[in-house]
Design an enzyme around this catalytic site. Structure first.
Site, PDB file in Angstrom:
ATOM      1  CG  ASP A  12      -1.742  -1.262   1.307  1.00  0.00           C
ATOM      2  OD1 ASP A  12      -2.256  -1.705   0.279  1.00  0.00           O
ATOM      3  OD2 ASP A  12      -1.815  -1.838   2.411  1.00  0.00           O
ATOM      4  N   GLY A  14       1.399   2.960  -2.659  1.00  0.00           N
ATOM      5  CA  GLY A  14       0.986   3.782  -3.810  1.00  0.00           C
ATOM      6  C   GLY A  14       1.767   3.415  -5.070  1.00  0.00           C
ATOM      7  CE  LYS A  15       3.181  -2.436  -4.388  1.00  0.00           C
ATOM      8  NZ  LYS A  15       2.772  -2.167  -3.015  1.00  0.00           N
ATOM      9  N   GLY A  39      -4.000  -4.667  -4.113  1.00  0.00           N
ATOM     10  CA  GLY A  39      -5.047  -3.693  -4.437  1.00  0.00           C
ATOM     11  C   GLY A  39      -4.378  -2.457  -4.979  1.00  0.00           C
ATOM     12  CG  HIS A  40      -2.218  -2.222  -7.929  1.00  0.00           C
ATOM     13  ND1 HIS A  40      -0.952  -1.870  -7.557  1.00  0.00           N
ATOM     14  CD2 HIS A  40      -2.222  -3.550  -8.064  1.00  0.00           C
ATOM     15  CE1 HIS A  40      -0.218  -2.961  -7.479  1.00  0.00           C
ATOM     16  NE2 HIS A  40      -0.963  -3.987  -7.777  1.00  0.00           N
ATOM     17  CB  THR A 129      -6.253 -10.487   1.524  1.00  0.00           C
ATOM     18  OG1 THR A 129      -5.681 -11.565   0.784  1.00  0.00           O
ATOM     19  CG2 THR A 129      -5.217  -9.400   1.742  1.00  0.00           C
ATOM     20  CD  GLN A 234       0.964  -8.874  -2.278  1.00  0.00           C
ATOM     21  OE1 GLN A 234       1.745  -9.511  -2.924  1.00  0.00           O
ATOM     22  NE2 GLN A 234      -0.290  -8.732  -2.652  1.00  0.00           N
TER      23      GLN A 234
END
Ligand code: IMP
Length: 450
Positions: A12, A14-15, A39-40, A129, A234
């Site tokens: 998380d 912000g990739k 999750g992007h 998750t 990740q």
């Protein structure tokens, strides 16, 4: 050349925004590990796309590969592709035939194992998750996995299911002592139902020409001079080898994973750029230590709430509120060493604007010793006392104007913060995120221009 993007912290960071930005200069974007646990959020022209499996570059029309190191839930993949098509995009996604398939029983087992661990008071639930990631990688290593190629051949698929499913059923019934027959989870352990469903998935993958030998494909593209971007999911500290075991995911988000998880040779990957994505503070979803966590007293909790709200720190996949902490340089040193960063991008610098105080952890104290990196065991990391340096804060600024004007338009204290960080980990800053939109990034170096 290649560019590998790696999460430097706990995921998380912000990739997605950087992958999307630099993905515009890439010819192929490759995911090399993980699955729909990622999750992007990609914001493009005001529209928001939440993706968990489709590589972020797909929003820009770049070919996306899910490499052999990924674990693929084909239902998630099709849902995301169908949604993007409904929104007028035409994503070109191809899946490695060597990638492993997340089967419905993997998701059920992920849930059961977490419940059992949560109940046994040992405090070793991971807070996964629930997407079946761990159980799928277990089967891969245990040589009883179902691979994408198996879905294309109904006879092989049946053979694999007939071998694996009774073992899974026995695990649930005999080891965990749960009764499956009257349970809505029973279909996940029914060979005939699974065969019908997954053979149909194989047909769709074949009809749409979606499968690929990723090593062969990437080798050809590389030799033809194409630019290849590896999109790590990740982060370093939840890497199964280099992270905070056992509170980790089951794959290698660190840069070495890019070669193994795609089949492009390690010399090709290593010859390119490796950019670590850093969040200007820390967030963690799931269990495990977080030495700089802001949870000591009511003031710290209020500060964590403020950062959480401003930064939108709620899980993309699960919606869980994320735990918040100060930037931790020992974690970044470890990340830079493991992946060999050639540059870093620091995100969410806007979120820290306007705070009353700003601290950075420069090292740890443990049993009277000073440490500059993360200890190898969770127990020792948990006992680390952060050593802080307090830095000047900065006032809120106009993100779009700063992004347009460039680095020097950032408040001086923010530039000092960034220079301090870069110096401490001996890695140059390539980009600074000042807002969620792709345009709200101050770029100092485009790695594809190097
Ligand atoms: P799993 O990957 O679902 O097995 O979860 C293992 C650990 O990794 C848990 O602590 C999750 O919260 C964490 N995790 C998995 N994927 C992500 C991600 O994309 N961002 C942040 N944490 C993640």
């Amino acid at each position: 050349m290649t560019l590998t993007i790696v999460g430097s912290q706990l995921g998380d960071e912000g990739k997605g925004a950087l992958v999307d930005r630099w993905g515009g200069d890439a010819d192929v974007v490759v995911r090399y590990q993980g699955g729909d646990n990622a999750g992007h959020t990609v914001v493009e022209g005001g529209a928001e796309y939440k993706l968990s499996l489709v590589p972020s570059g797909a929003v820009r029309g770049t070919v996306g590969i899910l490499g052999n190191g990924c674990v693929v839930n084909p239902k998630t993949l099709f849902t995301e592709i169908d949604d993007l098509r409904e929104r007028g995009l035409d994503p070109d996604v191809r899946v490695a035939r060597r990638a492993h398939v997340i089967m419905p029983y993997h998701r059920v087992l992920d849930g059961i194992e977490e419940e059992v661990k949560a109940d046994d008071d040992a405090g070793d639930a991971v807070g996964t998750t629930g997407r079946g990631i761990g159980p799928t990688y277990e089967d891969k290593a245990g040589r009883r996995g179902v691979r994408i190629a198996d879905l294309l051949d109904p006879d092989t698929l049946r053979e694999k299911l007939e071998y694996a499913v009774p073992q899974k059923r026995a695990l649930v019934e005999d080891v965990y002592g749960l009764e499956l027959d009257d349970d809505d989870r029973a279909a996940a352990f029914d060979v005939d139902a699974l065969h019908e469903e997954f053979a149909a998935i194989g047909e769709r993958l074949a009809d749409e020409g979606m499968t690929v030998n990723s090593s062969d494909y990437l080798h050809r593209r590389f030799e033809a001079g194409d630019e290849i971007l590896f999109e790590g999911a990740q982060g370093t500290h939840i890497d199964v080898d280099h992270g905070n075991y056992p509170f980790v995911t089951s794959s290698n988000p660190t840069a070495g994973g890019a070669a193994v998880g795609s089949g492009l040779g390690v010399t090709r990957v290593g010859d390119g750029e490796v950019v670590g994505i850093v969040k200007a503070y820390l967030s963690r979803v799931g269990e495990g230590p977080l030495p700089t966590e802001l949870d000591g007293d009511a003031d710290e909790e209020a500060l964590a709430d403020e950062i959480r709200e401003k930064g939108g720190e709620f899980g993309t996949v699960t919606g869980r509120p994320r735990r918040i902490g100060w930037l931790d340089l020992p974690m970044l040193r470890h990340a830079a060493r493991v992946s060999g960063f050639t540059g870093v991008a620091v995100n969410h610098v806007d979120v820290l604007a306007g705070l009353d105080e700003l601290k950075v952890c420069t090292g740890y104290e443990l049993d009277g010793e000073e440490l500059d990196t993360v200890p190898t065991t969770t127990d020792r990391w948990e006992r680390c006392e952060p050593v802080y340096e307090t830095l000047d804060t900065w006032e809120p600024f106009d993100s779009s104007a700063v992004a347009e004007a460039g680095y020097d338009a950032l408040p001086e204290a923010a530039r000092d913060y960034l220079a301090f960080l870069a110096d401490e980990i001996d890695t140059p800053i390539y980009a600074v995120g000042v807002g969620p939109d792709r345009e709200e990034t101050v770029e100092l170096t485009n790695p594809f221009d190097e």
